[in-house]
Design an enzyme around this catalytic site. Structure first.
Site, mmCIF file in Angstrom:
data_model
loop_
_atom_site.group_PDB
_atom_site.id
_atom_site.type_symbol
_atom_site.label_atom_id
_atom_site.label_comp_id
_atom_site.label_asym_id
_atom_site.label_seq_id
_atom_site.Cartn_x
_atom_site.Cartn_y
_atom_site.Cartn_z
ATOM 1 N N GLU A 68 0.831 -1.398 0.135
ATOM 2 C CA GLU A 68 0.112 -0.121 0.041
ATOM 3 C C GLU A 68 0.744 1.287 -0.139
ATOM 4 O O GLU A 68 0.345 2.085 0.535
ATOM 5 C CB GLU A 68 -0.860 0.103 1.408
ATOM 6 C CG GLU A 68 -0.199 0.203 2.559
ATOM 7 C CD GLU A 68 0.266 -1.067 3.459
ATOM 8 O OE1 GLU A 68 0.349 -2.077 2.583
ATOM 9 O OE2 GLU A 68 0.222 -1.111 4.574
ATOM 10 N N ASN A 69 2.078 1.402 -0.632
ATOM 11 C CA ASN A 69 2.950 2.518 -0.760
ATOM 12 C C ASN A 69 2.141 3.690 -0.858
ATOM 13 O O ASN A 69 1.279 3.607 -1.803
ATOM 14 C CB ASN A 69 3.974 2.396 -1.730
ATOM 15 C CG ASN A 69 4.767 1.003 -1.511
ATOM 16 O OD1 ASN A 69 5.096 0.871 -0.652
ATOM 17 N ND2 ASN A 69 4.525 -0.017 -2.578
ATOM 18 N N GLU B 31 -5.703 -2.522 -0.398
ATOM 19 C CA GLU B 31 -4.395 -1.650 -0.727
ATOM 20 C C GLU B 31 -4.949 -0.109 -0.518
ATOM 21 O O GLU B 31 -4.495 0.541 -0.099
ATOM 22 C CB GLU B 31 -3.665 -1.955 -1.640
ATOM 23 C CG GLU B 31 -3.140 -3.464 -1.706
ATOM 24 C CD GLU B 31 -2.534 -4.020 -0.557
ATOM 25 O OE1 GLU B 31 -2.186 -3.169 0.366
ATOM 26 O OE2 GLU B 31 -2.534 -5.325 -0.219
ATOM 27 N N GLU C 231 -3.551 -3.845 9.745
ATOM 28 C CA GLU C 231 -4.040 -5.089 8.956
ATOM 29 C C GLU C 231 -5.392 -5.531 9.345
ATOM 30 O O GLU C 231 -6.249 -6.137 8.532
ATOM 31 C CB GLU C 231 -3.010 -6.000 8.956
ATOM 32 C CG GLU C 231 -1.566 -5.659 8.456
ATOM 33 C CD GLU C 231 -1.923 -5.161 6.799
ATOM 34 O OE1 GLU C 231 -2.841 -5.281 6.364
ATOM 35 O OE2 GLU C 231 -0.673 -4.426 6.393
#
Ligand code: B3K
Ligand code: ZN
Length: 850
Positions: A257-258, A291, A313
């Site tokens: 997930e940048n 994401e 998460e």
């Protein structure tokens, strides 16, 4: 053996960072084996620091130069990084380092995949790029300049200036280093656009290798639906002018997930009817959503330290599960999620790798991206929502976003917003984060003087490092039916908080039939002695779809366990109950497919082990074959017509409705191949106009040992497509007859397309071997040896993927002494291999300590 025992990190030892960062400027001069990384970092002392020591993480970096406020310094190398005397005031730190992306096979840090540069920094990969305080509670604004000859140069945030051979990027949102990303390569975009509820125009792109452009449309559509959903359901809008997704072939997990630059394993984003199954489409949609949802739950609010991993998460999995339920139907989604939780998380809880949703210690954090942190973490959110109610959940989330935006937060912060919004004391609930293990809930009943009482007892078995367990808060949704199947008490939540507790019902005419743990309202195992007649009644009439399915699952599961242990035969009553579901056209085909598919052989093995007996994998395999045969015979009159009515005319669409029909049609095809020797499957294989139909037919044929021609045809058709070829590798191993599985896997490792350094391909063969329950546990131990050989070979080049796959051995204590000895010797062999990684060393050590 590893030389010095690796250090264990404890949650209790957390201290705040000594220095904070305002801004970071990074310049990358890309070259495959000599990339230069120049960093300019504005540090300031943290007023909350406990001391003034300056430490930067760094691994495998060649330091070229370092300065503080422009003056050259000579930092001292220390374990895991460097240290240096620094001013007691804000200062600018600059370094130049050299790294070797081409030699980076671990796929962590900056590495190359098919000639393309890409990064993976979570959890601790940024330290392989430059010296930095690589911890999630240090958040900074990044500006990045990339210099290189690749046509496409990407990083996080919004695009800045660009010229021939260079591009600049600026990300205005402070972020921890694990969200940094860079991609450079020969890529083509599938572009689109989105306007947020706040009026922001966002450019969207999915970047792929030339040739894959036609596989992006579905992912793009899923992205836009995710963006709308997060606005509508959580009030969260996107916050940059650009959102990029890049598909990469060599990737250790699903996706990352940048900020503004999500990087995906190509298997989790590329989709087309010809090459992807219904399950692939659903998984791709869920991962894109997951994401994307991290942009708020993970990026805008991140984790203080890696012990808090479930904070992002668990919540993000919960959100993607809600999304899939909204897109595709909640009943089937809940059943699917329970199947996965039991197969992976309950399995983890029952073995040596059991750990709390928030672990208290770790050696290598990458070993804790587990079903417990993710899937059980999501169940905790679901329980919390059920306990406080939907409306209070929404208010708590509003407060969470308002209060913690820009923070690196903790589980305590998360629970506090619920406590403050609802006035509820969550100290007992917190036990769910801290105690490992699956609570076992035993239920009995009494019916006296018109009062019906359900008696509950909960107990959690000891897990590694936790011998004493306390009772949990368990929300148990209960409904009652009468003997004709009419609901007499609607669903309501019974909150269990003690070890032993009861709940009573008055005013009933007759003793009712209870439906307990509706909607799988807590991640617990329920045990209740009851009759097949009651199960059958619930399967036919329960208003709760989860328990309706569950009743069938228990009927079938108990039958399989008895067949595998005592050689029993399936009862006519059970077969009739399944027949009734099969022919009930009022039921959703997807639901019918779930009821008519057997539990996995692994599930049967686990349930036999849970009853204190030693599972015999081969006997289980035979029991499954025998039962499938019995069901097929019992239903033979209706199967051909049912198969025919599930066929879809016209073009393939990856919708839940069509997918449900295909799922039921394919379940029926698998039954039919017990009767027709595979003619239906052969015809379907030949006629298929989509991958779902093609590969399920192939599965069927391989399962009945008639797959040779279809396998050859499939290989000829698809040898150019690496993702489809993963299916070809996988099916042969997973569906192989148990006695041949190791040999088939071994032969495939000699195939010219077995690129063992590619994690997808490695998993396609070795993961499939571990998933072939009877084949993996074949008596001669050949599969154990083969997997161990390959893990030993892979570990030096890719510790993460190796470590993850050692979990294939986590159930070893279930088996007979001979198998245990063989597994133990395989594990010992891994453990004593030279220079074993910290990742694999920790995993094997934990598994062996069982
Ligand atoms: N956050 C990443 C996983 C990173 C795994 C590091 N070993 C993907 C996800 O959960 O969305
Ligand atoms: Zn995630």
């Amino acid at each position: 053996m590893t030389q010095t025992p690796p250090e264990t990190i404890y949650l209790a030892d957390y201290t705040p960072p000594n220095y904070l960062i305002d801004t970071v400027h990074l310049t990358f001069r890309l070259a495959p084996d000599a990339t230069r990384v120049i960093s300019r970092i504005q540090f300031r002392p943290n007023p909350k620091a406990e001391n003034d020591q300056f430490f930067l993480h760094g691994e495998g970096l060649t330091l070229i130069s370092a300065t503080i406020d422009g003056a050259a310094v000579t930092p001292q190398p220390v374990d895991g990084g460097l240290t240096c005397p620094v001013p007691n005031a804000p200062f600018v730190w600059e370094t130049e380092v050299e790294i070797d992306p081409a030699a980076n096979t671990a796929l962590e840090g900056l590495y190359m995949s098919n000639g393309m540069y890409c990064t993976q920094c979570e959890a601790e990969g940024f330290r392989k790029i430059t010296y930095y305080p690589d911890r999630p509670d240090v958040m900074a604004v990044f500006t990045v300049r990339i210099e290189g000859d690749a046509p496409v140069l990407l990083s996080n945030g919004n695009p800045g200036d660009t010229g021939k051979g260079w591009a600049e990027w600026h990300d205005p949102w402070p972020k921890p280093a694990y969200l940094f990303a860079l991609v450079a390569g020969d890529l083509v975009a599938h572009p689109d656009a989105f306007t947020t509820s706040e009026g922001r125009q966002v450019a969207l792109n999915i970047w792929v290798r030339p040739g894959d452009e036609d596989k992006c449309a579905f992912g793009m559509d899923a992205l836009k639906r995710s963006m709308v959903w997060d606005e509508e359901v959580y009030g969260r809008a996107y916050d940059l002018d650009l959102f990029n997704i890049v598909a990469v072939d060599d990737f250790n997990m699903g996706a990352m997930e940048n900020k503004g630059l999500n990087i995906f394993n190509s298997s989790c984003v590329l989709a087309s009817a010809d090459t992807s199954t219904d399950a692939d489409f659903e998984r791709i949609e869920a991962i894109i959503a997951h994401e994307y949802f991290h942009n708020w739950t993970g990026n805008r609010i991140t984790c203080r330290d890696w012990f808090q991993l479930c904070l992002k998460e668990g919540l993000t999995v919960f959100r993607d599960q809600q999304f899939t339920g909204d897109m595709r139907g909640h009943a089937v989604k809940r059943i699917d999620d329970a199947i996965v939780l039991r197969a992976r998380q309950f399995r983890e809880d029952q073995g040596p790798l059991a750990h709390p949703v928030r672990p208290a210690s770790f050696v290598e954090i990458n070993n804790f991206y587990t079903a417990t942190v993710y899937e059980k973490g999501a169940e905790l959110i679901g329980m919390l929502k059920r306990l406080v109610g939907d409306e209070a959940y929404d208010r708590a989330l509003e407060l969470y976003f308002a209060r913690h935006d820009g923070d690196a937060a903790t589980v305590e912060d998360w629970l506090a917003v619920f406590e403050e919004t609802t006035g509820r004391d969550l100290s007992q609930f917190k036990g769910w984060y801290e105690l490992a293990g699956t609570p076992q809930v035993r239920v009995s009943e009494t019916w006296e003087n018109g009062v019906y009482t359900l008696h509950f007892e909960q107990e959690t078995q000891p897990t590694p490092g936790q011998s004493d367990k306390v009772p949990m808060v368990v929300p148990i949704v209960i409904g009652l039916l009468d003997e004709t199947g009419v609901e007499v008490v609607e669903s309501h939540v019974f909150e269990m908080t003690e070890s032993v507790q009861s709940t009573s019902f008055n005013g009933l005419k007759n003793k009712p039939i209870p439906s307990i743990l509706r909607d799988f309202s807590a991640p617990v195992s329920v045990h209740r002695d009851t009759t097949d007649a009651e199960r059958t009644l619930l399967l036919a009439h329960d208003t709760d779809p989860f328990n309706r399915w569950e009743s069938g699952r228990i009927l079938v599961g108990q039958t399989l366990a008895k067949m595998a242990t005592d050689g029993a035969s399936p009862s006519t009553q059970m077969l009739d109950a399944l027949l009734a579901v099969a022919r009930d056209d009022t039921l959703d085909p997807a639901f019918r497919a779930l009821v008519l598919s057997l539990p996995s052989q692994e599930d049967t093995s686990a349930s036999i082990a849970a009853s204190g007996r030693v599972p015999d994998s081969l006997a289980i395999h035979r029991a499954h074959e025998t039962l499938r045969q019995a069901i097929a015979q019992h239903m033979q009159d209706i199967l051909p017509r049912l198969y025919a009515t599930m066929q879809i005319e016209g073009a393939y669409a990856p919708t839940a409705v069509d997918g449900g029909k295909r799922a039921l049609g394919n379940t029926v095809m698998r039954l039919l191949s017990q009767l027709d020797g595979g003619t239906t499957a052969q015809a379907q294989f030949a006629a298929a106009n989509n991958m779902t139909q093609q590969v399920t037919a192939l599965n069927c044929l391989v399962e009945i040992d008639k797959g040779a021609d279809a396998l050859a045809a499939f290989e000829a058709q698809w040898s150019h497509d690496r993702l489809v070829m993963n299916k070809w590798f996988g099916v042969q191993v997973q569906m192989a007859q148990p006695q041949h599985a190791a040999q088939v896997a071994q032969r495939l490792t000699e195939h010219p397309q077995f690129d063992w350094k590619n994690p997808n391909r490695f998993r396609a063969v070795m993961g499939a071997l571990a998933a072939n329950s009877a084949g993996f546990h074949s008596e001669d131990g050949a599969s154990y040896d083969l997997l161990a050989d390959w893990l030993i070979r892979l570990d030096p080049i890719n510790p993460q993927t190796t470590a993850r796959m050692t979990a294939a051995f986590e159930t070893w204590k279930r088996f007979d002494v001979d198998r245990q000895a063989r597994i133990k010797s395989a594990l010992n062999r891994i453990q004593s291999s030279a220079n074993l990684s910290r990742d694999t060393g920790e995993m094997v050590g934990r598994i062996l300590s069982a």
